[in-house]
Design a protein around this motif. Sequence first.
Motif, short mmCIF file in Angstrom:
data_model
loop_
_atom_site.label_atom_id
_atom_site.label_comp_id
_atom_site.label_asym_id
_atom_site.label_seq_id
_atom_site.Cartn_x
_atom_site.Cartn_y
_atom_site.Cartn_z
N ARG A 1 8.51 7.71 5.21
CA ARG A 1 7.43 7.87 6.00
C ARG A 1 6.18 7.22 5.43
NH1 ARG A 1 9.06 12.80 8.26
NH2 ARG A 1 7.58 13.79 7.17
N MET A 2 5.95 7.58 4.03
CA MET A 2 4.68 6.90 3.13
C MET A 2 5.02 5.56 2.62
SD MET A 2 2.35 9.18 3.33
CE MET A 2 2.81 9.42 5.09
N GLY A 3 6.37 5.29 2.55
CA GLY A 3 6.84 4.17 2.03
C GLY A 3 6.48 2.94 3.27
N LYS A 4 6.69 3.63 4.57
CA LYS A 4 6.43 2.58 5.87
C LYS A 4 4.93 2.57 5.90
CE LYS A 4 10.85 3.45 8.22
NZ LYS A 4 11.51 4.09 9.15
N LEU A 5 4.17 3.46 5.43
CA LEU A 5 2.77 3.37 5.65
C LEU A 5 2.14 2.40 4.74
CD1 LEU A 5 -0.16 4.31 6.52
CD2 LEU A 5 0.07 6.53 4.81
N ARG A 6 2.67 2.52 3.40
CA ARG A 6 2.33 1.44 2.37
C ARG A 6 2.65 0.02 2.90
NH1 ARG A 6 4.07 5.55 -1.14
NH2 ARG A 6 6.19 4.73 -1.15
N GLU A 7 3.79 -0.19 3.54
CA GLU A 7 4.12 -1.60 4.04
C GLU A 7 3.12 -2.10 5.21
OE1 GLU A 7 8.08 -1.40 5.42
OE2 GLU A 7 9.19 -1.16 3.58
N ALA A 8 2.73 -0.95 5.96
CA ALA A 8 1.81 -1.45 6.99
C ALA A 8 0.37 -1.38 6.55
CB ALA A 8 1.79 -0.27 7.86
N LEU A 9 -0.04 -0.98 5.35
CA LEU A 9 -1.34 -1.25 4.73
C LEU A 9 -1.36 -2.64 3.95
CD1 LEU A 9 -1.87 2.31 3.22
CD2 LEU A 9 -3.39 1.06 4.99
N SER A 10 -0.28 -3.08 3.57
CA SER A 10 -0.10 -4.31 2.82
C SER A 10 -0.36 -5.54 3.73
CB SER A 10 1.25 -4.42 1.77
OG SER A 10 2.35 -4.28 2.82
N GLU A 11 0.36 -5.21 5.00
CA GLU A 11 0.32 -6.43 5.76
C GLU A 11 -0.72 -6.69 6.93
OE1 GLU A 11 3.99 -5.11 7.68
OE2 GLU A 11 5.19 -5.65 6.17
N GLY A 12 -0.79 -7.51 7.71
CA GLY A 12 -1.79 -7.91 8.93
C GLY A 12 -3.05 -7.84 8.48
N VAL A 13 -3.84 -7.32 9.44
CA VAL A 13 -5.35 -7.17 9.11
C VAL A 13 -5.78 -6.42 7.87
CG1 VAL A 13 -5.90 -7.67 11.59
CG2 VAL A 13 -5.61 -5.21 10.75
N TRP A 14 -4.84 -5.39 7.63
CA TRP A 14 -5.24 -4.66 6.30
C TRP A 14 -4.93 -5.52 5.09
CZ3 TRP A 14 -7.51 -0.42 8.10
CH2 TRP A 14 -7.19 0.15 9.33
N GLY A 15 -4.12 -6.07 4.82
CA GLY A 15 -4.05 -7.07 3.91
C GLY A 15 -4.15 -6.53 2.41
N GLY A 16 -3.73 -5.14 2.33
CA GLY A 16 -3.68 -4.53 0.97
C GLY A 16 -5.14 -4.19 0.58
N ARG A 17 -6.20 -4.28 1.42
CA ARG A 17 -7.67 -4.06 1.04
C ARG A 17 -7.95 -2.67 1.28
NH1 ARG A 17 -10.72 -8.21 4.51
NH2 ARG A 17 -9.03 -7.32 6.07
N LEU A 18 -7.17 -1.92 2.06
CA LEU A 18 -7.33 -0.44 2.30
C LEU A 18 -6.27 0.27 1.55
CD1 LEU A 18 -8.40 2.14 3.58
CD2 LEU A 18 -7.09 1.75 5.65
N GLU A 19 -6.55 1.10 0.58
CA GLU A 19 -5.56 2.02 -0.18
C GLU A 19 -5.68 3.68 0.55
OE1 GLU A 19 -4.00 1.92 -3.79
OE2 GLU A 19 -4.55 -0.28 -4.11
N VAL A 20 -4.53 4.02 0.90
CA VAL A 20 -4.66 5.80 1.35
C VAL A 20 -4.01 6.55 0.22
CG1 VAL A 20 -4.15 6.98 3.39
CG2 VAL A 20 -4.47 4.75 3.50
#
Length: 491
Positions: free
Chosen positions: A448-467
Amino acid sequence: MAPRHIAILGGGLTGLSSAFHLSRRFPSSTITIIEKQKRLGGWAANTERVQLPGGRGSVIIEGGPRTLRPSANSVLELIHLLGLSDSVVTTPKSSPAAKNRFLHVPGTPGIYKIPGVSLSYLWSELRFFITPGVSFEFVRGWNRPQGVLDESMESFMTRRGHPVTARVLGSAMVHGIYAADARLLSVRAAFPKLWELEEKGKGRILWGLLTRSKQEKEAEKQKEEEDRKRYEMGDVPKLVDGAAVYSFRDGMGTLAEALSRSVSKNPNIRILSGTEVSALQFDDENGFEITTDKTNPIQPSHVVSALSLPALNKIIPDAHPLPYLTTNPSSSVTAINLVFPTDKIYPPGFGYLVCRPEDDYAADDAGILGVTFDSTAHDALTPGGERVTKVTVMMGGPHRAPDTSLPVVLAHLQYHLNRRKPLPEPLAVRVWQHRNCIPTPLPGHLERMGKLREALSEGVWGGRLEVIGAGVRGVSVGDCVESGKMVGMEW
């Protein structure tokens, strides 16, 4: 290109570590820490010096973590960089605190010493609980069902060993680290080494542990040495060489306080304490817009969230949800510090854990997860020369409504320690309530955390938010500091 402005949500140990390391990596970037509480440091800052009555002097008590392990390179690095070497106090591996750990089994008065990894378990008082698990583990071959990628700690120990061993030893270990129910906790997320040993031993964990070749041991040692090169530790590793655990002369709060002072003095870091974030929105021109209850909107280009995952879920825009932020539950813990006017309370050792009762978590049970013998690890001799004894009682977790009243706690301690006479009246009592302080990663957490990282790297987030933080990876102090060190590597 370095980030223009980094906002860090949360000023606990993870957030402070993030600010410290990001300011070193991006010295020209503006960094803003936003913390709901007035005091920085979170759970790790819960250290107090308590004055005892009758001129007995004072003692240090801890409401959060008590000790650190020498294996956490990220913490050793902070000790070096923050100039805390002179404050370090160690507990050697030869000490009773390192050698003696105990277990209380509900329904049986007293505590029993947990044997080490040897055949000594055969004549241990706990042999009736340990032997079934060890015996079945040796004779069973590969029995992991096809397609199973994770399971609970108790399911794993039952499959490889025996239900009794899983309930007694497995639940106690999980109580001590996660304050959680072993039937819920992901074994891969919490104890990945067990999963790896099972694969290496073709099912048999003990076989995987005992058959490590010389080449494998050398390869592991070389990997550790290579990994250490990523850290600026100076001579600090020599200070903790031979130590089982270590702390600081003025308690664990020393680390959080030193980090707070360091970031406060940095001209590029702004600290907004006593400030709560209510929304994290997108701003087409600036990147993000953060709304708080105290300040004008903040417009950073990059954001680090060191909040709990459910807290983050409440502030992100509905139009751009992130997955799995509310999947894992969290445990609430009550820590009770007791200082007694005697040194004859318990046997020399680190403390004891309490396993899950045979009839499950009942509404009227003690609610105690474990007790640490704080005076064994560090000298509790007061300046006045009178001996006192410190203990910390940890309660809650899967025990939903523990009775934390002092007479009840003392009665349970008396029973656990198998004392004929009641315990003496404490000289000092301190109660700490920590709500939802330790996340419980459920099976499948790593995926699940792997999929969260994928979501953060894509779209509007674009890797600019790290959790980051305890809800994403481990819950130890070392894990939290390491998360802060590694944040922003892709920026």
